[in-house]
Structures are given as structure tokens and as C-alpha cells.
Design a protein around this motif. Structure first.
Motif, short mmCIF file in Angstrom:
data_model
loop_
_atom_site.label_atom_id
_atom_site.label_comp_id
_atom_site.label_asym_id
_atom_site.label_seq_id
_atom_site.Cartn_x
_atom_site.Cartn_y
_atom_site.Cartn_z
N LEU A 184 26.29 68.03 85.98
CA LEU A 184 27.29 67.46 86.59
C LEU A 184 27.71 66.09 86.36
O LEU A 184 28.70 65.81 86.11
CB LEU A 184 26.96 67.45 88.13
N PHE A 185 26.57 65.39 85.95
CA PHE A 185 26.65 64.33 85.25
C PHE A 185 27.64 64.21 84.04
O PHE A 185 28.78 63.57 83.80
CB PHE A 185 25.49 63.62 84.81
N PHE A 186 27.42 65.21 83.01
CA PHE A 186 27.96 65.42 81.90
C PHE A 186 29.27 65.92 82.23
O PHE A 186 30.46 65.26 81.47
CB PHE A 186 27.28 66.49 81.17
N MET A 187 29.68 66.70 83.26
CA MET A 187 31.10 66.96 83.25
C MET A 187 31.83 65.82 84.16
O MET A 187 32.95 65.72 83.70
CB MET A 187 31.02 68.33 84.38
N ALA A 188 31.38 65.02 84.93
CA ALA A 188 31.84 64.19 85.50
C ALA A 188 32.28 62.94 84.40
O ALA A 188 33.21 62.41 84.48
CB ALA A 188 30.85 63.51 86.57
N LEU A 189 31.17 62.65 83.19
CA LEU A 189 31.61 61.72 82.34
C LEU A 189 32.93 62.16 81.60
O LEU A 189 33.55 61.39 81.10
CB LEU A 189 30.41 61.67 81.36
N ARG A 190 32.87 63.47 81.32
CA ARG A 190 33.91 63.92 80.50
C ARG A 190 35.38 64.03 81.30
O ARG A 190 36.29 63.48 80.58
CB ARG A 190 33.73 65.36 79.90
N CYS A 191 35.21 64.20 82.72
CA CYS A 191 36.68 64.06 83.22
C CYS A 191 36.67 62.58 83.34
O CYS A 191 38.33 62.50 83.33
CB CYS A 191 36.04 64.50 84.84
N ALA A 192 36.00 61.75 83.53
CA ALA A 192 36.33 60.25 83.67
C ALA A 192 37.15 59.76 82.56
O ALA A 192 37.94 58.99 82.44
CB ALA A 192 35.10 59.61 84.27
N LEU A 193 36.41 60.30 81.18
CA LEU A 193 36.95 59.81 80.04
C LEU A 193 38.40 60.25 80.05
O LEU A 193 39.19 59.60 79.21
CB LEU A 193 35.96 60.50 78.73
N ILE A 194 38.75 61.40 80.46
CA ILE A 194 40.20 61.75 80.48
C ILE A 194 41.10 61.08 81.26
O ILE A 194 42.26 60.70 80.77
CB ILE A 194 40.17 63.44 80.95
N MET A 195 40.58 60.71 82.33
CA MET A 195 41.53 59.77 83.60
C MET A 195 41.34 58.33 83.34
O MET A 195 42.14 57.67 83.99
CB MET A 195 40.93 60.47 84.82
N LEU A 196 40.16 57.88 82.94
CA LEU A 196 40.01 56.56 82.76
C LEU A 196 41.16 55.56 82.03
O LEU A 196 41.30 55.96 80.97
CB LEU A 196 38.63 55.96 82.57
N LYS A 197 41.57 54.57 82.41
CA LYS A 197 42.60 53.92 81.61
C LYS A 197 41.82 52.81 80.50
O LYS A 197 40.60 52.35 81.18
CB LYS A 197 43.48 53.00 82.59
N HIS A 198 42.10 52.89 79.45
CA HIS A 198 41.38 51.98 78.58
C HIS A 198 42.12 50.46 78.76
O HIS A 198 42.57 49.96 77.75
CB HIS A 198 41.85 52.19 77.17
N ASP A 199 42.02 49.97 79.95
CA ASP A 199 42.48 48.64 80.20
C ASP A 199 41.23 47.68 80.17
O ASP A 199 40.28 47.99 79.81
CB ASP A 199 43.32 48.72 81.27
N ALA A 200 41.51 46.47 80.38
CA ALA A 200 40.61 45.47 80.52
C ALA A 200 39.15 46.02 81.26
O ALA A 200 38.18 45.71 80.91
CB ALA A 200 41.00 43.97 80.86
N GLU A 201 39.57 46.43 82.29
CA GLU A 201 38.45 46.87 83.27
C GLU A 201 37.89 48.20 82.98
O GLU A 201 36.69 48.52 83.17
CB GLU A 201 39.00 47.04 84.66
N GLY A 202 38.67 49.11 82.42
CA GLY A 202 37.95 50.33 81.96
C GLY A 202 37.53 50.58 80.56
O GLY A 202 36.62 51.38 80.40
#
Ligand code: GLC
Length: 555
Positions: free
Chosen positions: A283-301
């Protein structure tokens, strides 16, 4: 079953917090509604539209789409009419699922764990569990009803913001609740929410899986509706970062896997799954991959994204190398030398071959393999765990070869893993002295019951998804037929007991919502495999070339 004692004590504090929360919820919900009829799927949108996320999507988000079908594109309301085979259980299941819906101030926000009036003891089955809601959410998404999923995601996000304490100790900010309950006050005509972050659970364990499921569900919602606006809100971005910050911080770890207490996921009682359980790692692996798709590459992300990328590489290497077992690997471990030091060690974790349980030698087919339950110093838990292995396939933590091997194992060990009711949560059961030591004499987890080798109908949706992804739908069809012949007749039990899963579980609830929703999701996916895209990730080629053991592993 974890308890929920002391809930009322916190009710007043929470209801005050709730007032503020609700303003936020209203504001967030105020965003323009998405017309799913007209929305294009996540995949279909042009690259320029997705410019923020495109780097992350590259190589991650090309969806498996059998027959060129696409997920989320005008997903039809699912009805018996267009079913590949109608079964009386389908209509009954929808009715039962709708009965389990929970409202908060007029909005649908989730489904209760079980709607079992016959049972004298409600325990905490009248709550909305995060993990239990996942199959309900998928059923609603597949049926073109995304609102309830969006409400749930926002509601739980607000709960994440609550102060969480067990006795005097404060939990990390990112922890998501295991469950929440809506309290209706008929006199004051107000609804309030109480949530459990583990402070009421048996053993007082926080649910490590909840946050991961939340991220996975956010992506499923996004993928299914094409509505990027929810995941892009600062609130959702922060929610994801907080969840992952809990797992990505540096410490004493020498492994990229996540160290957990017993009982921190679906198996929420002591079952010897402390350490690095496969369910959490997948689940950790899957959540990391899902987050990578959705996280913005902005200052915070940005920093979070960088940490995710690094972790994914290390995690996939570790899991594919050390958790994987097949005939060959078992034979290698059987011949391991012990007491090896330094970098040349083959037996890196000093697993003592004598500790390999007898049953594995019979269980391991010539063709096939799986991810073992746990790997830590001098300890390999060889038990099979269904959820972790299915999620490993769906997230592509398993390589295509490993995914095929897992399906081969399920076929080869059909009687043991599927029996008469799909499917065993874990195999084999702990018995006798081992049961005493490992479960602490747990009377609910006796051999071949509940978490200890019981058969859980909810796992049918995960099995079906894994079958479709590996191109083996006939396995799912067989399993669904088995479940169909019992579930409605038996009133949707939570679990079955026995080596074959023939008996309704000793303390199983009836009308267990995730048994109902799991069945519906399995049926809908088999009928329209494009739904798979919501819950499956393609292999990431960048992570590819590392399966082969280092030369020191070869005999
Ligand atoms: C049991 C299960 C847990 C589930 C809960 C509600 O405690 O072990 O996984 O979430 O019931 O159904």
C-alpha cells in the motif's frame, strides 16, 4: 474487531471542531461541479492541460486499457440491463449498499461497516471505516456517482486536521482516522462526528493503511471523473504531503520498508504482522506512486516529490529482491549459510534455514511465487497474505513476471487459497503453541477463523482486479461464481471459517458492507475491464532493471 469505548467522552470537543470544519467543507465543495458525462479521462487530457503533473505522469500513468477502452470516459450507470450475466445478487447488493450509506448534514459521506440488525453487539461496525469504504467508493465511481467519494475524501481530510492523542502522547499530524461515526441529535437537529485514530482501538494502534488508502482513493476519483481540481486544491496537496511525511522522514532505518506495529491495517489485532508487513509495504508503494502523479512540483511539493522518487527506487529493489519467493529462491534460502558478515554476505538478514516452516516446502509449486509476509533481521514470515500480493500486482510493485507467478500460485493452490469462498486473508493458519505465542491466545483469531486463515469475501475485488491486470479473467470468473453461490443466501457475511472457507465465520457480521461492495466491484470490473485503470498503475520502466539478484545471491 477494535473497540470504540470512550467515544462519547470526546464527542463535545469534536463537535466544536466540527463547526469550523464544516465551513471549510462547504468552501471546498463550492468548487464547480464536474460533469462526468462530458469530462474526459485523466489520460485523455492534452499534455498542456496537464503541464503541472506531466513530469510525474511520464512513465507512470499510461493506463492498461484492454481492448483500447478507457476508464472514466462516460462510465455508464451500471445496471443489470447491460450486465454480462445478471444475477439476483446484483440488485440485492446495490440495495444493501445504499442502505449502508451514512449522511452528514444531508450529504452522503460514507458507508457503515455493517448493517447487521440481528447482531446484539454493534461494537464499532456502525462506523465509516476508511479501508472499508474503498470498495464502496469504487462501486459508486464505477456507477457514475462520484459525489459521495468526494465528500468522503474531504470529510476525512478535515478529520486529519484534528488533534490526535493517545493518553498524553500526540500522534503525527498526517495520521488519518481508522473510522468515524456520525452522531445524529434528533432534538437539536445537528449531526456531529467523532473519529478514531487508534486511541479507542484494541491495542491502541494507529491505522497505517488509512492514509495510503486515502491517497489511492483520491487518485481513483481523479482518474475516474477526470476532475483534477480536487487533487489540486491546497488542502488535498497538504493532506498528501502530511501522510507521506510520516513515512519519508529519516531515522534509524536501514531498510526502505516501513516499520509497523501489529494490528495497524486490515488485520487489526495481534497476528504476528509487526515489523515490515507486506500489506503495508504494498500500500505504501502504491500510495507513493499515486501521490507522485498528483503532487504539484511547487515550492512545497518539490521536496516531497524528490523523496518519493528516491524511496520508490529503493523500496521496489528491496521488495522484489528480499520479499520475493519462488521454488528457486526457497531452495536458495534452504541452503543458506549463516553468520555471514560484511558486504559479501549472501544471507543478508541472517535467516536461519531451520526456521523455514515445514508447510512451505509443500505449498510452493514448481511454477509460481509470491511476496512473503514479512522480512526483518533473522525473520522471514513465509505466510501468504492476499491483500499485499494483490496490491503488489495492481501497483506494479511486482514485475510482470512476478505478477504472473502470483497468479500461477493462486491457480496451483486453489484449494488452499480460494477453497469454497474467495479468499483466504492469510495462509496457513497459526495453530497450537504458535497460535498461543503469536496471537497472545486471541480467542477471535483461532485457527482458520477471522484474521487467522479466515476467508474474506471483500478480497474478491482485489483478486478480480489482479486477474484482469494479468490478463487472466477466467480465474476471477471462477472465484466470483463461487462467491455468488453463497453470499446473498448467507446475507453477506464478513468472513468465513475453515480450511476451505465453508462455514460462515463464528463471529462474522451479516450485511458487511465491504463484502457487498467488493462483490459489486468485482462484477463491474469483469464486465467493463476499463474500470481497472482507477485502481491499477502501469509498470514504471525507470524502475525496471533490478529484479535479478546481485551475483552474490546465485548459488
Ligand atoms: C475488523 C477488520 C477491519 C475492518 C473492521 C470494520 O476490525 O479487521 O479490517 O476495517 O472490522 O469492518
Amino acid at each position: 474487531m477494535d473497540g470504540f469505548a470512550g467515544m462519547r467522552k470526546v464527542a463535545s470537543r469534536c463537535s466544536m471542531a466540527e463547526e469550523d470544519d464544516d465551513l471549510d467543507l462547504a468552501r471546498l465543495l463550492d468548487k464547480p461541479k464536474v460533469n462526468i458525462e462530458r469530462q474526459r479521462s485523466f489520460d485523455e487530457r492534452s499534455h498542456s492541460e496537464l503541464s503541472i503533473n506531466i513530469r510525474a505522469i511520464d512513465g507512470f500513468e499510461s493506463m492498461y486499457s484492454p481492448g483500447g477502452m478507457r476508464s472514466g470516459l462516460n462510465t455508464p450507470a451500471w445496471s443489470a440491463k447491460n450486465s454480462f450475466e445478471t444475477h439476483p445478487a446484483i440488485a440485492e447488493a446495490w440495495e444493501a449498499l445504499r442502505r449502508s450509506v451514512v449522511y452528514f448534514r444531508g450529504q452522503r459521506v460514507g458507508t457503515i461497516a455493517a448493517f447487521d440488525h440481528a447482531s446484539e453487539e454493534v461494537l464499532n461496525y456502525d462506523q465509516v471505516f476508511v479501508r472499508d469504504f474503498v470498495p464502496s467508493a469504487l462501486a459508486f465511481l464505477m456507477n457514475g456517482e462520484p459525489e459521495i467519494v468526494k465528500n468522503f475524501l474531504l470529510k476525512t481530510l478535515l478529520l486529519q486536521g484534528w488533534e490526535k492523542k493517545v493518553d498524553r502522547f500526540q500522534l503525527g499530524a498526517g495520521v488519518m482516522p481508522a473510522s468515524f461515526k456520525v452522531l445524529h441529535d434528533p432534538h437539536r437537529e445537528v449531526d456531529t462526528i467523532v473519529a478514531d485514530f487508534g486511541e479507542s482501538a484494541i491495542g491502541r494502534v494507529a491505522p497505517v493503511d488509512s492514509g495510503f488508502w486515502w491517497i489511492i482513493l483520491l487518485r481513483a476519483y481523479t482518474k475516474s471523473t477526470g476532475d483534477l481540481s480536487l487533487a489540486e486544491t491546497p488542502e488535498c496537496q497538504k493532506g498528501m504531503r502530511l501522510i507521506l511525511t510520516l513515512c519519508l522522514s529519516e531515522g534509524f532505518d536501514t531498510f526502505p520498508t516501513l516499520l509497523c506495529a501489529d494490528g495497524c491495517s486490515m488485520i487489526d489485532r495481534r497476528m504476528g504482522v509487526y515489523g515490515y508487513p507486506i500489506e503495508i509495504q504494498a500500500l505504501f508503494f502504491m500510495a507513493l506512486r499515486c501521490a507522485l502523479i498528483m503532487l504539484k512540483h511547487d515550492a512545497e511539493g518539490k521536496e516531497c516529490v524528490e523523496l518519493i522518487v528516491k524511496r520508490l527506487h529503493a523500496l521496489s529493489y528491496h521488495m522484489r529482491s528480499y520479499f520475493w519467493i519462488d521454488f528457486q529462491q526457497l531452495n536458495d534460502i534452504y541452503r543458506f549459510k549463516t553468520e555471514e558478515y560484511s558486504h559479501t554476505a549472501v544471507n543478508k538478514f541472517n535467516v536461519i534455514p531451520n526456521s523455514i516452516p515445514e508447510w512451505v516446502f509443500d505449498f510452493m509449486p514448481n511454477r509460481g511465487g509470491y511476496f512473503v509476509g514479512n522480512v526483518s533481521p533473522a525473520r522471514m514470515d513465509f505466510r501468504w497474505f492476499a491483500l499485499g500480493n494483490c496490491v503488489a500486482i495492481l501497483s506494479s510493485l511486482a514485475t510482470p513476471e512476478q505478477s504472473m507467478a502470483i497468479m500461477d500460485l493462486i491457480e496451483a493452490r486453489w484449494e488452499e487459497l480460494i477453497g469454497e469462498m474467495p479468499m483466504k486473508i492469510t495462509y496457513p493458519a497459526l495453530e497450537g503453541h504458535e497460535w498461543m505465542i503469536v496471537t497472545g491466545y486471541d480467542p477471535k483469531n483461532t485457527r482458520w477463523s477471522y484474521h487467522n486463515g479466515g476467508s474474506w469475501p471483500v478480497l474478491l475485488w482485489l483478486l478480480t482486479a489482479a486477474c484482469i491486470k494479468t490478463g487472466r479473467p477466467q480465474i476471477a470468473r471462477r472465484a466470483i461464481e463461487l462467491a455468488e453461490s453463497r453470499l446473498l443466501k448467507d446475507a453477506w457475511p464478513e468472513y468465513y471459517d475453515g480450511t476451505l472457507g465453508r462455514f460462515i465465520g463464528k463471529q462474522a457480521r451479516k450485511f458487511q458492507t465491504w463484502s457487498i461492495a467488493g462483490y459489486l466491484v468485482a462484477k463491474m470490473m469483469l464486465e467493463d475491464p476499463s474500470h481497472l485503470g482507477m485502481i491499477s498503475l502501469e509498470e514504471d520502466k525507470a524502475m525496471k532493471p533490478l529484479i535479478k539478484r546481485s551475483t552474490s545471491w546465485t548459488r
